[in-house]
Design a protein around this motif. Structure first.
Motif, PDB file in Angstrom:
ATOM      1  N   LEU A  85       0.848  -1.194   0.000  1.00  0.00           N
ATOM      2  CA  LEU A  85       0.000   0.000   0.000  1.00  0.00           C
ATOM      3  C   LEU A  85       0.879   1.238   0.000  1.00  0.00           C
ATOM      4  O   LEU A  85       1.912   1.266   0.670  1.00  0.00           O
ATOM      5  CB  LEU A  85      -0.913   0.032   1.229  1.00  0.00           C
ATOM      6  CG  LEU A  85      -2.340  -0.506   1.074  1.00  0.00           C
ATOM      7  CD1 LEU A  85      -2.288  -2.012   0.846  1.00  0.00           C
ATOM      8  CD2 LEU A  85      -3.177  -0.161   2.294  1.00  0.00           C
ATOM      9  N   TYR A  86       0.466   2.233  -0.753  1.00  0.00           N
ATOM     10  CA  TYR A  86       1.172   3.516  -0.806  1.00  0.00           C
ATOM     11  C   TYR A  86       0.200   4.602  -0.372  1.00  0.00           C
ATOM     12  O   TYR A  86      -0.782   4.881  -1.062  1.00  0.00           O
ATOM     13  CB  TYR A  86       1.692   3.784  -2.223  1.00  0.00           C
ATOM     14  CG  TYR A  86       2.667   4.940  -2.326  1.00  0.00           C
ATOM     15  CD1 TYR A  86       4.032   4.718  -2.422  1.00  0.00           C
ATOM     16  CD2 TYR A  86       2.215   6.259  -2.326  1.00  0.00           C
ATOM     17  CE1 TYR A  86       4.933   5.764  -2.521  1.00  0.00           C
ATOM     18  CE2 TYR A  86       3.100   7.311  -2.416  1.00  0.00           C
ATOM     19  CZ  TYR A  86       4.454   7.062  -2.519  1.00  0.00           C
ATOM     20  OH  TYR A  86       5.341   8.116  -2.606  1.00  0.00           O
ATOM     21  N   ILE A  87       0.450   5.199   0.801  1.00  0.00           N
ATOM     22  CA  ILE A  87      -0.412   6.258   1.338  1.00  0.00           C
ATOM     23  C   ILE A  87       0.309   7.588   1.152  1.00  0.00           C
ATOM     24  O   ILE A  87       1.394   7.802   1.703  1.00  0.00           O
ATOM     25  CB  ILE A  87      -0.725   6.025   2.827  1.00  0.00           C
ATOM     26  CG1 ILE A  87      -1.330   4.635   3.045  1.00  0.00           C
ATOM     27  CG2 ILE A  87      -1.663   7.112   3.340  1.00  0.00           C
ATOM     28  CD1 ILE A  87      -2.646   4.422   2.341  1.00  0.00           C
ATOM     29  N   LEU A  98      -3.278   2.251  -3.762  1.00  0.00           N
ATOM     30  CA  LEU A  98      -2.914   3.659  -3.577  1.00  0.00           C
ATOM     31  C   LEU A  98      -3.999   4.389  -2.805  1.00  0.00           C
ATOM     32  O   LEU A  98      -5.190   4.165  -3.021  1.00  0.00           O
ATOM     33  CB  LEU A  98      -2.694   4.319  -4.943  1.00  0.00           C
ATOM     34  CG  LEU A  98      -2.377   5.806  -4.973  1.00  0.00           C
ATOM     35  CD1 LEU A  98      -1.037   6.076  -4.292  1.00  0.00           C
ATOM     36  CD2 LEU A  98      -2.346   6.315  -6.413  1.00  0.00           C
ATOM     37  N   GLY A  99      -3.579   5.268  -1.892  1.00  0.00           N
ATOM     38  CA  GLY A  99      -4.514   6.087  -1.137  1.00  0.00           C
ATOM     39  C   GLY A  99      -3.915   7.433  -0.817  1.00  0.00           C
ATOM     40  O   GLY A  99      -2.690   7.571  -0.706  1.00  0.00           O
ATOM     41  N   ASP A 131      -7.872   7.006  10.270  1.00  0.00           N
ATOM     42  CA  ASP A 131      -8.403   6.358   9.065  1.00  0.00           C
ATOM     43  C   ASP A 131      -7.351   5.482   8.397  1.00  0.00           C
ATOM     44  O   ASP A 131      -7.655   4.402   7.875  1.00  0.00           O
ATOM     45  CB  ASP A 131      -8.902   7.419   8.083  1.00  0.00           C
ATOM     46  CG  ASP A 131     -10.064   8.225   8.647  1.00  0.00           C
ATOM     47  OD1 ASP A 131     -10.700   7.746   9.610  1.00  0.00           O
ATOM     48  OD2 ASP A 131     -10.323   9.335   8.132  1.00  0.00           O
ATOM     49  N   ILE A 132      -6.094   5.929   8.415  1.00  0.00           N
ATOM     50  CA  ILE A 132      -5.024   5.150   7.785  1.00  0.00           C
ATOM     51  C   ILE A 132      -4.813   3.832   8.527  1.00  0.00           C
ATOM     52  O   ILE A 132      -4.705   2.764   7.914  1.00  0.00           O
ATOM     53  CB  ILE A 132      -3.726   5.980   7.739  1.00  0.00           C
ATOM     54  CG1 ILE A 132      -3.897   7.167   6.787  1.00  0.00           C
ATOM     55  CG2 ILE A 132      -2.542   5.122   7.311  1.00  0.00           C
ATOM     56  CD1 ILE A 132      -2.725   8.124   6.790  1.00  0.00           C
ATOM     57  N   ASP A 152      -5.326  -1.990   8.993  1.00  0.00           N
ATOM     58  CA  ASP A 152      -5.771  -3.143   9.771  1.00  0.00           C
ATOM     59  C   ASP A 152      -6.740  -4.003   8.970  1.00  0.00           C
ATOM     60  O   ASP A 152      -6.765  -5.231   9.134  1.00  0.00           O
ATOM     61  CB  ASP A 152      -6.415  -2.658  11.067  1.00  0.00           C
ATOM     62  CG  ASP A 152      -6.571  -3.777  12.087  1.00  0.00           C
ATOM     63  OD1 ASP A 152      -5.720  -4.699  12.084  1.00  0.00           O
ATOM     64  OD2 ASP A 152      -7.524  -3.749  12.862  1.00  0.00           O
ATOM     65  N   ALA A 153      -7.515  -3.362   8.107  1.00  0.00           N
ATOM     66  CA  ALA A 153      -8.464  -4.127   7.288  1.00  0.00           C
ATOM     67  C   ALA A 153      -7.776  -4.803   6.105  1.00  0.00           C
ATOM     68  O   ALA A 153      -8.111  -5.936   5.745  1.00  0.00           O
ATOM     69  CB  ALA A 153      -9.578  -3.200   6.784  1.00  0.00           C
ATOM     70  N   GLU A 154      -6.789  -4.118   5.514  1.00  0.00           N
ATOM     71  CA  GLU A 154      -6.113  -4.663   4.334  1.00  0.00           C
ATOM     72  C   GLU A 154      -5.017  -5.658   4.698  1.00  0.00           C
ATOM     73  O   GLU A 154      -4.725  -6.579   3.936  1.00  0.00           O
ATOM     74  CB  GLU A 154      -5.522  -3.515   3.502  1.00  0.00           C
ATOM     75  CG  GLU A 154      -6.545  -2.587   2.888  1.00  0.00           C
ATOM     76  CD  GLU A 154      -7.283  -3.236   1.739  1.00  0.00           C
ATOM     77  OE1 GLU A 154      -6.739  -4.195   1.143  1.00  0.00           O
ATOM     78  OE2 GLU A 154      -8.398  -2.794   1.421  1.00  0.00           O
TER      79      GLU A 154
END
Length: 456
Positions: free
Chosen positions: A121-123, A148-149, A156-157, A162-164
């Motif tokens: 993941l890329y935040i 991507l987010g 929220d991050i 935690d969900a992903e």
């Protein structure tokens, strides 16, 4: 209960002050004290009470554990700096000057990890998702399975992570994150420290590798409290000069591998390209032998790297001669000039001295002393050094030459690139001279000057 008082914290060393001041009494930094709202009032004078905690599991030093698993990205230079690959559950802090290429490097590394099967993941907290996608398309990474987010709310991050449950999470950057439980603006000392603590805790508890991008100050250090560097497992600096295409990723702290390891990249139109032989690249622009040029055989981490040290000595029209240094500590230059004048009788008074390490490389090890002295004397006497010679050695204040570590590796790297002679301290180990490398060993600086320039 009395209201908690606002404290003032030094962003350089983390020292807490009761009131604001222009200079920190603990570390001496100027304009580094910032106001910080307290996280909580604390327990005050009360003890922990009757509630008991759990007993911590203890082991012995002889307890054997399986070696740490590592995930390789496929970028050998990036994996080298990490110590052989990415360790699950590790926290990594990456710093560098604005525009140096941190986001480009991490996007390429994330895409490479994702293509190798690691959920990534890329935040982005600084750029919109469309901007990151445009960069990915320009680099040819649009087909990589990277999620991507764009978000700055840390709650929220963390909920998303935690969900992903990804294997790798990039947070770009830590200074833009904010936690709703801290009453401070994003980028403040309290917010950076609290956000880093939450992300590191998440990485350790969930096994997700977290990479934090940090801004740097004018002095080149990562902005924010230094306690963040103690929280993470690895601290990397992405260095380079804007006028050069070379970029160096340097590990200054690594709990899972050697510190001071470097990875060399070249900035191209298609992104950052790996440089597997940095010595050949740093020496590729050398022309005909010229006065003031010396080749230094250095060690960066576990890798031998050959660089060119350039010097220029000219009469000064000023009352105080100039001393301009790029790539080397200025105090080291002053020490070498003083030793040359006191022990060898070679003055540099009334002369401007300019010293540079070619290619934008930074040299910090004392083994470069002898190469710096050779470049200075070559420029002063207007005599070119032999083009097939490498030089290394530490100069003591008495003028003696002290041996340095890994002499054999330095000489082997020089021989691989076509150098046939070397100058080293007298007690250096040099077993490669039987293969065609001629090593001249010098006991002190006076002998070195007499050997190369016919004077002492």
């Amino acid at each position: 209960m009395a209201k908690a008082q606002t404290s003032f914290t030094c962003t350089a060393c983390g020292a807490v002050h009761r009131k604001w001041a222009g200079r920190c009494d603990a570390c001496g930094a100027w304009n580094s004290i910032a106001e910080e709202a307290p996280l909580s009032a604390g327990p005050g004078a009360r003890a922990l009470g009757a509630v008991r905690g759990r007993t911590v599991d203890l082991t012995t030093l002889a307890t054997t554990e399986a070696p740490l698993p590592r995930r390789e990205s496929g970028l050998s230079e990036f994996d080298r700096v990490l110590g052989g690959g990415l360790v699950p559950g590790s926290a990594i802090l990456v710093g560098g000057d604005p525009g140096i290429g941190k986001s480009t490097l991490l996007l390429q590394a994330t895409a490479s990890f994702a293509r190798n099967g690691l959920k990534s993941l890329y935040i982005s907290g600084e750029e919109a998702s469309a901007q990151v996608r445009m960069r990915a398309q320009r680099l040819g990474l649009a087909d990589a399975p990277v999620r991507l987010g764009a978000e700055t709310n840390l709650r929220d991050i963390l909920t998303t992570l935690d969900a992903e449950r990804p294997g790798l999470a990039i947070i770009d950057s830590i200074q833009t994150m904010w936690l709703d439980t801290v009453e401070s603006a994003p980028g403040s000392v309290a917010q950076v420290r609290a956000a880093a603590h939450e992300l590191v805790t998440f990485a350790k508890s969930r096994g997700t590798s977290v990479v934090l991008v940090g801004h740097v100050t004018k002095e080149g250090q990562i902005a924010g409290p230094r306690v963040v560097e103690h929280m993470v497992d690895t601290v990397l600096y992405f260095e380079g000069e804007r006028g050069h295409q070379f970029r160096i990723l340097r590990a200054v702290k690594n709990r899972f591998g050697p510190a001071d390891e470097i990875g060399v990249f070249e900035m191209t139109g298609a992104g950052l390209a790996e440089v597997t032989n940095p010595s050949a690249l740093f020496l590729s622009d050398r022309g005909q032998p010229a006065p003031g040029s010396a080749v230094f055989a250095g060690i960066e981490g576990t890798r031998p790297v050959l660089t060119e040290v350039q010097a220029l000595v000219a009469p000064s029209p000023l009352g105080t001669p100039r001393r301009t240094v790029v790539g080397v500590d200025a105090g080291r230059l002053s020490t070498i000039l003083a030793v040359l004048e006191a022990r060898c009788g070679i003055p540099f008074a009334g002369l401007d001295v300019f010293l540079n390490v070619a290619g934008g490389m930074r040299v910090s090890e004392p083994a470069a002393d002898l190469a710096i002295a050779a470049a200075l004397l070559s420029a002063r006497e207007d005599v070119a050094l032999p083009p097939d010679m490498v030089i290394f050695g530490e100069i003591s204040l008495s003028g003696a030459l002290r041996p340095v570590a890994q002499s054999e590796n330095r000489l082997k790297e020089a021989q691989k690139l076509g150098f046939s002679s070397a100058i080293a301290p007298e007690k250096s180990k040099s077993e490669v001279n039987n293969d065609g490398m001629r090593v001249r060993k010098m006991p002190d600086l006076v002998a070195f000057v007499g050997e190369l320039f016919g004077a002492g």
